[in-house]
Design a protein around this motif. Sequence first.
Motif, PDB file in Angstrom:
ATOM      1  N   ARG A  59      30.576 -16.933  16.540  1.00 17.09           N
ATOM      2  CA  ARG A  59      31.453 -17.311  17.641  1.00 17.09           C
ATOM      3  C   ARG A  59      32.909 -17.340  17.188  1.00 17.09           C
ATOM      4  NH1 ARG A  59      28.159 -22.280  20.335  1.00 17.09           N
ATOM      5  NH2 ARG A  59      26.500 -21.030  21.186  1.00 17.09           N
ATOM      6  N   THR A  60      33.207 -17.718  15.972  1.00 20.02           N
ATOM      7  CA  THR A  60      34.590 -17.856  15.517  1.00 20.02           C
ATOM      8  C   THR A  60      35.210 -16.518  15.130  1.00 20.02           C
ATOM      9  OG1 THR A  60      33.692 -18.494  13.384  1.00 20.02           O
ATOM     10  CG2 THR A  60      34.683 -20.202  14.723  1.00 20.02           C
ATOM     11  N   VAL A  61      34.443 -15.580  14.663  1.00 20.18           N
ATOM     12  CA  VAL A  61      35.004 -14.298  14.235  1.00 20.18           C
ATOM     13  C   VAL A  61      35.704 -13.601  15.404  1.00 20.18           C
ATOM     14  CG1 VAL A  61      34.420 -11.981  13.398  1.00 20.18           C
ATOM     15  CG2 VAL A  61      33.447 -14.001  12.324  1.00 20.18           C
ATOM     16  N   PRO A  62      35.102 -13.442  16.545  1.00 21.43           N
ATOM     17  CA  PRO A  62      35.826 -12.788  17.625  1.00 21.43           C
ATOM     18  C   PRO A  62      37.067 -13.573  18.055  1.00 21.43           C
ATOM     19  CG  PRO A  62      33.515 -12.961  18.174  1.00 21.43           C
ATOM     20  CD  PRO A  62      33.739 -13.687  16.889  1.00 21.43           C
ATOM     21  N   VAL A  63      37.031 -14.869  17.989  1.00 22.04           N
ATOM     22  CA  VAL A  63      38.183 -15.686  18.372  1.00 22.04           C
ATOM     23  C   VAL A  63      39.306 -15.459  17.367  1.00 22.04           C
ATOM     24  CG1 VAL A  63      39.013 -18.056  18.634  1.00 22.04           C
ATOM     25  CG2 VAL A  63      36.818 -17.394  19.581  1.00 22.04           C
ATOM     26  N   VAL A  64      38.976 -15.432  16.078  1.00 19.45           N
ATOM     27  CA  VAL A  64      39.985 -15.235  15.037  1.00 19.45           C
ATOM     28  C   VAL A  64      40.594 -13.841  15.176  1.00 19.45           C
ATOM     29  CG1 VAL A  64      40.300 -14.987  12.541  1.00 19.45           C
ATOM     30  CG2 VAL A  64      38.973 -16.866  13.450  1.00 19.45           C
ATOM     31  N   ILE A  65      39.732 -12.869  15.414  1.00 15.77           N
ATOM     32  CA  ILE A  65      40.241 -11.503  15.592  1.00 15.77           C
ATOM     33  C   ILE A  65      41.148 -11.436  16.828  1.00 15.77           C
ATOM     34  CG2 ILE A  65      39.556  -9.133  16.130  1.00 15.77           C
ATOM     35  CD1 ILE A  65      37.094  -9.579  14.404  1.00 15.77           C
ATOM     36  N   ALA A  66      40.768 -12.059  17.885  1.00 14.20           N
ATOM     37  CA  ALA A  66      41.555 -12.060  19.106  1.00 14.20           C
ATOM     38  C   ALA A  66      42.897 -12.739  18.878  1.00 14.20           C
ATOM     39  CB  ALA A  66      40.801 -12.733  20.229  1.00 14.20           C
ATOM     40  N   VAL A  67      42.887 -13.854  18.162  1.00 11.27           N
ATOM     41  CA  VAL A  67      44.129 -14.584  17.880  1.00 11.27           C
ATOM     42  C   VAL A  67      45.021 -13.740  16.983  1.00 11.27           C
ATOM     43  CG1 VAL A  67      45.064 -16.614  16.694  1.00 11.27           C
ATOM     44  CG2 VAL A  67      43.164 -16.867  18.257  1.00 11.27           C
TER      45      VAL A  67
END
Length: 140
Positions: A7-15
């Motif tokens: 769940r955090t990887v896509p958020v980090v990539i998006a950020v």
Amino acid sequence: MTKSFVRTVPVVIAVALASIGVSAVAQTAATTTEPTTTEKVKEAGKDAVNATERGAEKAWDATKSTTKKAVNATERGTKKAWNATKRTTKKATNATKTAAAKTGDAVENAGHKTADGMRSTGKAIGEKIPGTAENEAAKK
């Protein structure tokens, strides 16, 4: 891999991608900012001053040109008037000379005719008076 990692990887990539985009937009926005009202007023003032200077220069050039034309026209008119005056004066002088000559001739002719008339009258009178040369000549 855990669920939280997924769940955090896509958020980090998006950020991360968003921060790159924001940085690019910030740089682009900084280079294409609209001029402030003060800057616009300064530019308008400069434009007005330049327009006034151009107008003043055009007016000065027009004044110089018109003045030159007026001076030239005055000089031409003065020269024409002077020449006309000279011509008229010559004509008047010649007419006066001619009239004076004719008057002199007329006076001279009248004087001769008068003298001739007086001599004729004197001769006629002398013929009637005894002892004069005219009387003696008439008797012969």
